[in-house]
Design a protein around this motif. Structure first.
Motif, PDB file in Angstrom:
ATOM      1  N   ASP A  35      40.399  40.657  37.088  1.00 38.38           N
ATOM      2  CA  ASP A  35      40.153  42.099  37.194  1.00 38.38           C
ATOM      3  C   ASP A  35      38.808  42.482  36.573  1.00 38.38           C
ATOM      4  O   ASP A  35      38.061  43.275  37.143  1.00 38.38           O
ATOM      5  CB  ASP A  35      41.274  42.891  36.525  1.00 38.38           C
ATOM      6  N   ARG A  38      35.894  41.238  38.757  1.00 36.63           N
ATOM      7  CA  ARG A  38      35.702  42.111  39.935  1.00 36.63           C
ATOM      8  C   ARG A  38      34.943  43.378  39.546  1.00 36.63           C
ATOM      9  O   ARG A  38      34.144  43.878  40.329  1.00 36.63           O
ATOM     10  CB  ARG A  38      37.043  42.496  40.553  1.00 36.63           C
ATOM     11  N   SER A  42      31.549  41.116  40.424  1.00 39.04           N
ATOM     12  CA  SER A  42      31.798  41.115  41.866  1.00 39.04           C
ATOM     13  C   SER A  42      32.023  42.515  42.418  1.00 39.04           C
ATOM     14  O   SER A  42      32.694  42.683  43.439  1.00 39.04           O
ATOM     15  CB  SER A  42      33.000  40.215  42.184  1.00 39.04           C
ATOM     16  N   ARG A  52      36.969  37.304  48.928  1.00 41.39           N
ATOM     17  CA  ARG A  52      37.808  36.664  47.907  1.00 41.39           C
ATOM     18  C   ARG A  52      37.226  35.304  47.531  1.00 41.39           C
ATOM     19  O   ARG A  52      37.170  34.944  46.353  1.00 41.39           O
ATOM     20  CB  ARG A  52      39.248  36.513  48.404  1.00 41.39           C
ATOM     21  N   ASN A  55      34.186  35.764  45.352  1.00 44.84           N
ATOM     22  CA  ASN A  55      34.602  36.114  43.995  1.00 44.84           C
ATOM     23  C   ASN A  55      35.030  34.866  43.219  1.00 44.84           C
ATOM     24  O   ASN A  55      34.617  34.661  42.072  1.00 44.84           O
ATOM     25  CB  ASN A  55      35.746  37.132  44.051  1.00 44.84           C
TER      26      ASN A  55
END
Length: 185
Positions: A35, A38, A42, A52, A55
């Motif tokens: 989390d 991201r 990302s 995905r 990431n």
């Protein structure tokens, strides 16, 4: 490099924090939480397979850099696709970085019960699309180094099993198995 993979809510972040103190007794520890990555590394990526994978590759790159400097790099990321996890493992091993894949396993029904945000309920009702493990694929590891079952094990039991594996591979010294060394967070 300690790679915790599993569905949302399975306990990856909780376990990574429970392992921190024991690992930190021997080396610096950095946790790369999916989390947080991201948000800061990302941002702008969506949830397509390509995004995905990007990431996961970014997390793997940073974890390798940390591990090459001697830090214990602990990732807590869903990382849904087996081929991308294998790619990260291969790159780590190429760089001489030991890679330990931990499958943090729990059934969707258990995760839905735990889910305080209601994301599983929405995904199961079809209100939320591209939700890993419900409306988007999750490929469990075929041969993980460690499997922990957070639906039947306590955080302490799961963490102890991971630490025992690290000791067995010579990646961690420290206290023998069974001591009260793991603090739940």
């Amino acid at each position: 490099m300690l790679w915790l993979t599993g569905l949302s809510g399975a306990g990856k972040s909780t376990l990574s924090h429970a392992l921190r103190d024991t690992l930190a007794a021997e080396r610096p520890v950095e946790i790369l939480d999916g989390d947080e990555v991201r948000t800061y590394l990302s941002a702008g990526l969506g949830f397509s397979k390509e995004d995905r994978d990007t990431n996961v590759r970014r997390i793997g790159f940073v974890a390798r850099l940390l591990a090459r400097t001697g830090a214990a790099a602990v990732t807590a990321a869903i990382s849904p696709y087996a081929a991308t996890r294998e790619e990260v493992r291969s790159l780590a091993e190429r760089d001489g970085v030991p890679f330990v894949e931990v499958f943090v396993s729990a059934p969707v029904a258990t995760l839905a019960e735990r889910d305080v945000k209601g994301l599983y309920r929405k995904a199961l009702a079809g209100e939320l699309t591209r939700f890993t493990g419900v409306s988007d694929p999750y490929e469990p590891p075929a041969r993980p180094d460690v499997v922990v079952r957070t639906d039947v094990e306590t955080v302490e039991e799961s963490a102890r099993r991971i630490l025992d594996h690290l000791r067995g591979r010579g990646l961690l010294r420290g206290a023998a198995a069974g001591t009260a060394e793991v603090a739940a967070s």
